[in-house]
Write a protein that holds these residues in place. Structure first.
Motif, PDB file in Angstrom:
ATOM      1  N   THR A   1       0.860  -1.175   0.000  1.00 20.70           N
ATOM      2  CA  THR A   1       0.000   0.000   0.000  1.00 20.70           C
ATOM      3  C   THR A   1       0.899   1.229   0.000  1.00 20.70           C
ATOM      4  O   THR A   1       2.116   1.121   0.185  1.00 20.70           O
ATOM      5  CB  THR A   1      -0.875   0.031   1.266  1.00 20.70           C
ATOM      6  OG1 THR A   1       0.007   0.084   2.387  1.00 20.70           O
ATOM      7  CG2 THR A   1      -1.752  -1.201   1.372  1.00 20.70           C
ATOM      8  N   LYS A   2       0.289   2.400  -0.169  1.00 17.25           N
ATOM      9  CA  LYS A   2       1.062   3.644  -0.193  1.00 17.25           C
ATOM     10  C   LYS A   2       1.856   3.812   1.108  1.00 17.25           C
ATOM     11  O   LYS A   2       3.057   4.126   1.085  1.00 17.25           O
ATOM     12  CB  LYS A   2       0.103   4.821  -0.396  1.00 17.25           C
ATOM     13  CG  LYS A   2       0.779   6.196  -0.398  1.00 17.25           C
ATOM     14  CD  LYS A   2       1.307   6.530  -1.774  1.00 17.25           C
ATOM     15  CE  LYS A   2       1.851   7.956  -1.848  1.00 17.25           C
ATOM     16  NZ  LYS A   2       3.205   8.083  -1.310  1.00 17.25           N
ATOM     17  N   GLU A   3       1.197   3.576   2.255  1.00 16.38           N
ATOM     18  CA  GLU A   3       1.842   3.794   3.548  1.00 16.38           C
ATOM     19  C   GLU A   3       3.026   2.839   3.719  1.00 16.38           C
ATOM     20  O   GLU A   3       4.118   3.235   4.132  1.00 16.38           O
ATOM     21  CB  GLU A   3       0.847   3.584   4.695  1.00 16.38           C
ATOM     22  CG  GLU A   3      -0.247   4.647   4.795  1.00 16.38           C
ATOM     23  CD  GLU A   3      -1.297   4.536   3.702  1.00 16.38           C
ATOM     24  OE1 GLU A   3      -1.512   3.400   3.210  1.00 16.38           O
ATOM     25  OE2 GLU A   3      -1.876   5.570   3.316  1.00 16.38           O
ATOM     26  N   ALA A   4       2.784   1.549   3.371  1.00 20.22           N
ATOM     27  CA  ALA A   4       3.839   0.555   3.548  1.00 20.22           C
ATOM     28  C   ALA A   4       5.018   0.878   2.637  1.00 20.22           C
ATOM     29  O   ALA A   4       6.187   0.718   3.037  1.00 20.22           O
ATOM     30  CB  ALA A   4       3.293  -0.841   3.235  1.00 20.22           C
ATOM     31  N   ALA A   5       4.719   1.356   1.413  1.00 21.48           N
ATOM     32  CA  ALA A   5       5.790   1.690   0.477  1.00 21.48           C
ATOM     33  C   ALA A   5       6.611   2.855   1.025  1.00 21.48           C
ATOM     34  O   ALA A   5       7.843   2.842   0.986  1.00 21.48           O
ATOM     35  CB  ALA A   5       5.217   2.032  -0.888  1.00 21.48           C
ATOM     36  N   ASP A   6       5.922   3.876   1.566  1.00 20.41           N
ATOM     37  CA  ASP A   6       6.626   5.027   2.117  1.00 20.41           C
ATOM     38  C   ASP A   6       7.502   4.604   3.288  1.00 20.41           C
ATOM     39  O   ASP A   6       8.646   5.061   3.436  1.00 20.41           O
ATOM     40  CB  ASP A   6       5.623   6.093   2.578  1.00 20.41           C
ATOM     41  CG  ASP A   6       4.999   6.808   1.384  1.00 20.41           C
ATOM     42  OD1 ASP A   6       5.553   6.662   0.269  1.00 20.41           O
ATOM     43  OD2 ASP A   6       3.985   7.498   1.568  1.00 20.41           O
ATOM     44  N   ALA A   7       6.960   3.722   4.129  1.00 19.94           N
ATOM     45  CA  ALA A   7       7.711   3.262   5.306  1.00 19.94           C
ATOM     46  C   ALA A   7       8.964   2.518   4.867  1.00 19.94           C
ATOM     47  O   ALA A   7      10.062   2.756   5.401  1.00 19.94           O
ATOM     48  CB  ALA A   7       6.816   2.355   6.159  1.00 19.94           C
ATOM     49  N   ALA A   8       8.798   1.629   3.859  1.00 15.73           N
ATOM     50  CA  ALA A   8       9.950   0.858   3.385  1.00 15.73           C
ATOM     51  C   ALA A   8      10.996   1.790   2.776  1.00 15.73           C
ATOM     52  O   ALA A   8      12.201   1.642   3.030  1.00 15.73           O
ATOM     53  CB  ALA A   8       9.492  -0.185   2.372  1.00 15.73           C
ATOM     54  N   ALA A   9      10.525   2.774   2.011  1.00 14.89           N
ATOM     55  CA  ALA A   9      11.447   3.712   1.369  1.00 14.89           C
ATOM     56  C   ALA A   9      12.206   4.494   2.430  1.00 14.89           C
ATOM     57  O   ALA A   9      13.410   4.739   2.318  1.00 14.89           O
ATOM     58  CB  ALA A   9      10.680   4.653   0.447  1.00 14.89           C
ATOM     59  N   LYS A  10      11.493   4.852   3.507  1.00 14.74           N
ATOM     60  CA  LYS A  10      12.131   5.637   4.567  1.00 14.74           C
ATOM     61  C   LYS A  10      13.191   4.804   5.284  1.00 14.74           C
ATOM     62  O   LYS A  10      14.294   5.288   5.553  1.00 14.74           O
ATOM     63  CB  LYS A  10      11.056   6.112   5.563  1.00 14.74           C
ATOM     64  CG  LYS A  10      11.575   7.120   6.571  1.00 14.74           C
ATOM     65  CD  LYS A  10      10.427   7.781   7.325  1.00 14.74           C
ATOM     66  CE  LYS A  10      10.969   8.796   8.336  1.00 14.74           C
ATOM     67  NZ  LYS A  10      11.940   8.209   9.280  1.00 14.74           N
TER      68      LYS A  10
END
Lengths: 480, 262
Positions: free
Chosen positions: B107-116
């Motif tokens: 999901t968008k949130e999980a992708a952002d978290a992984a990227a961070k």
């Protein structure tokens, strides 16, 4: 609310029947022929899936032309004109009047048949418009529209000059049906085959609107109207609960006309959403009509082995099943699953052949001998037709519905190769071809009955003409 | 419903409302659809079909191809994917970290978290968006079909039955005119168990002249010796139309980002 007409004298009903003899034989004769043609074209189309290259060298016989030609021959060739004949008869009987302007429906029947001929030939030579259920080229559409208007005018005039002022439930449904078709057909044709065709997907939206209004609402209004006249008439008891009938009538019109945009269609999301809501709201009228039919038919002490009552009962059952199968495709998940499968083909045929054609056939067999003044030439074949048609519809439509769900499940699973999903449907298509053969046999029996009856009637007409010509002149005339 | 007028008014109101909703309103809303631009680009979308392809649309119509083929890709949803594009100063730590994380189907949130998480360790990432669903997994398209895809077509033929595969992007999947023509002439020459009928009537079998137009047919389907199979203009137009079927540009209303080829 009993359409059994006790007040009018018996002489009047035979006068009514006689006034409709020529129009109805013209409408039913042409229709019976188109039914055979449509079902044979449909069988040829179906056989393509067992032997794709059957008749492959002939461009007229390619699947993409046969399939719409078959559908349109049954719908426009048989269902609509035959229903109009039955509606004219019902309108006259309910009005207690001979049909108004009897020459008009005769002319209209001939225009209609020419229109269907032009349309079917047009599709087969590649002049189809490309819009599902509206494939007839413009020339044919103009003829059909004119012919429908003529018959509607005749029916409306008969209604306007009625002796019985009371309105029955059959009246509501049939009256609305007479308004519905010209509006939707002309509107869709004006938008889609006129000079300035709207851009892009608007065309598809208008076509979906038209197809829904024809195949769900119009067939529903006309078919249920016809059934609501004959059911009490043959059953000998009044229509149960006209309150439910009124509820069904109004909600079918107001909600049913908004169904039809498939879920997931590439159009603004509000369109399929409105259709989904409308589909759910259209379930109550279908149930209400089913309740009225059930209550009216069950108490009737009619013993019918293949008689008109059988046709009607089977037709109303198919109306319920076909409509429910149609409306649940409004549910996004289920609609998504069966969207591009044989399911909707099977559902449409269940509604068209199982419901509408059966109800109209019941009407035809009920009034044929009354209006022609002759006995049915082969009454046993009429009964055989009933069983052949019932079995044929079940074998034709039900396997397509089941096979469609199976095909849909496989299509939704990307691990299943497309060819396998397709092959899963082939077994079901084979069963459905068997059903088509039975339907053809049945339709041949109808055609045989109608044509032998027409020939007998013409012979009788010729004999009386001959007798009139050869009769010795009265002495008074000789002197003059 | 005591009078004929009452029935008439009710029917008129019901049908009139539905007409206004499903004929008039879409004509006003969708009828004004304009050319749009491809996402993150100034390229116009869609473009007019070239002349032969526009003629081919009419061959497609006349032969009722839409009776078996749809041109609508369906999409269930979207998913994000995080792609490692740079390992920074400490490649071993970053690549071990990335290997331990779920980077696809997010999901968008999980992708952002992984990227961070990866960025904190010093790595560089790109986040990509793609459509999900059976049609997209089958390779029939990268995104769902939208109204603007059909802007220049008259008649539009979205189809309602998949007795054959979806053709939305057939021009991209099989971008070879000879492939298209051979498939039209003898479907079984390409797909062994095809249920598609042959469109041999769109071709001409004539004495061989060594024409460049002659089809290159596989053994078993070739014309008898001394003869060749050449397409009629209708077949050429149809093939041109099929090659023009390529409705896959990322759009504002149907976004996805293409992964750069490694």
């Amino acid at each position: 609310m009993n359409p059994i007409d006790n007040k009018s004298p018996a002489a009047c009903s035979s006068e009514i029947d006689a006034s409709l003899r020529v129009p109805l034989l013209a409408l039913f004769g042409g229709a019976a022929l188109w039914l055979v043609v449509g079902l044979v074209l449909g069988l040829l189309a179906g056989l393509k899936f067992h032997a794709p290259d059957l008749l492959g060298a002939c461009p007229l016989m390619t699947y993409g032309r046969l399939a719409p030609a078959a559908n349109d021959a049954v719908l426009y060739g048989f269902a609509i004109p035959a229903a109009l004949g039955v509606i004219l008869w019902i309108m006259s009987r309910l009005s207690g009047m001979p049909v108004a302007l009897p020459i008009v429906p005769v002319v209209a029947a001939n225009i209609w048949n020419v229109g269907v001929l032009v349309g079917i030939a047009g599709i087969l030579i590649g002049e189809s418009t490309g819009y599902p259920w509206l494939e007839f080229p413009r020339a044919a559409a103009v003829l059909l529209f004119a012919a429908f208007l003529l018959i509607a005018v005749s029916a409306a005039a008969t209604f306007g000059w009625r002796r019985q002022r009371e309105l029955f439930p059959a009246h509501w449904f049939l009256f609305a049906a007479l308004l519905w078709f010209p509006w939707t057909y002309s509107s869709a044709n004006l938008f889609l085959t006129a000079v300035h065709v709207p851009r892009g997907m608007v065309q598809a939206v208008i076509d979906w609107w038209f197809a829904n209004n024809l195949l769900f609402v119009w067939l529903g209004l006309a078919g249920v109207g016809i059934a609501f006249y004959f059911l009490p008439k043959i059953g000998g008891r009044p229509l149960a609960s006209s309150g439910y009938a009124l509820f069904g009538f109004l909600t079918l019109m107001f909600f049913g006309s908004w169904v039809g945009i498939p879920v997931g269609a590439p159009v603004p999301a509000w369109l399929p959403t409105v259709s989904t809501v409308a589909a759910m709201l259209s379930i109550p009228p279908v149930i209400a009509i089913a309740i009225v039919s059930l209550r009216t038919a069950c108490g009737a002490k009619v013993v019918c082995f293949g008689g008109p009552f059988c046709f009607l009962r089977f037709g109303l059952l198919s109306f319920f099943l076909g409509s429910m199968l149609y409306l649940i495709t409004g549910c996004p998940r289920f609609g998504h699953l069966v969207q591009f499968t044989w399911y909707s083909v099977g559902q449409t045929q269940l509604t068209l052949l199982g419901f509408f054609v059966m109800v109209v056939l019941g009407g035809i067999y009920e009034i044929l001998s009354k209006t022609s003044g002759l006995e049915l030439p082969f009454p046993k074949l009429a009964k055989a037709h009933c069983y052949l048609a019932m079995l044929g519809v079940l074998l034709y439509a039900v396997p397509l519905v089941i096979g469609g769900v199976e095909q849909g499940i496989r299509l939704q699973n990307p691990a299943v190769p497309f060819a396998d999903a397709n092959a899963a449907a082939l077994l079901w298509l084979r069963i459905s071809s068997t059903g088509q053969i039975l339907l053809i046999l049945g339709s041949l029996l109808l055609a045989l009955n109608i044509f032998v009856m027409t020939i007998k009637w013409k012979i009788a007409l010729g004999k009386s003409l001959f007798a009139a010509v050869t009769a010795p002149l009265p002495v008074t005339e000789v002197k003059a | 419903m005591k009078t004929g007028i009452g029935v008439f008014v009710a029917a008129f109101a019901a049908l009139g409302a539905s007409w206004a909703g499903f004929v008039l309103a879409p004509s006003l809303q969708l009828g004004g659809t304009k050319v749009t631009t491809v996402l993150n680009s100034t390229d116009e979308y869609p473009v007019q079909r070239p002349g032969e392809a526009a003629l081919g649309l009419q061959v497609y119509r006349a032969n009722g191809c839409a009776a078996c083929h749809t041109q609508q890709v369906q999409q269930d949803g979207t998913a994000f994917e995080v792609v490692l594009t740079g390992a920074g100063k400490d490649p071993v730590t970053v690549s071990n970290l990335a290997a331990g994380l779920k980077l696809t189907g997010l999901t968008k949130e999980a992708a952002d978290a992984a990227a961070k998480t990866i960025a904190d360790a010093g790595g560089k990432t790109e986040t990509h968006l793609s459509g999900t669903g059976a049609d997209i997994s089958r390779g029939w398209g990268s995104r769902h079909s939208v109204a603007v895809d059909f802007l220049y077509d008259a008649p539009v033929q979205p189809g309602s039955l998949r007795a054959g595969p979806d053709l939305t992007n057939i021009g991209a999947r099989a971008a070879d005119a000879n492939w298209q023509l051979v498939h039209l002439y003898a479907p079984k020459a390409i797909v062994k168990d095809s249920t598609m009928p042959s469109f041999a009537y769109l071709f001409e079998v004539r004495a061989a002249t060594g024409s460049a137009e002659a089809l290159k047919l596989p053994a078993g389907f070739a014309a008898p010796a001394g003869f060749e199979v050449v397409p009629t203009p209708a077949a050429r137009h149809l093939a041109a139309y099929l090659l023009s079927l390529h409705a896959d540009a990322p759009l504002y209303e149907a976004p996805y980002s293409q992964l750069a080829k490694p």
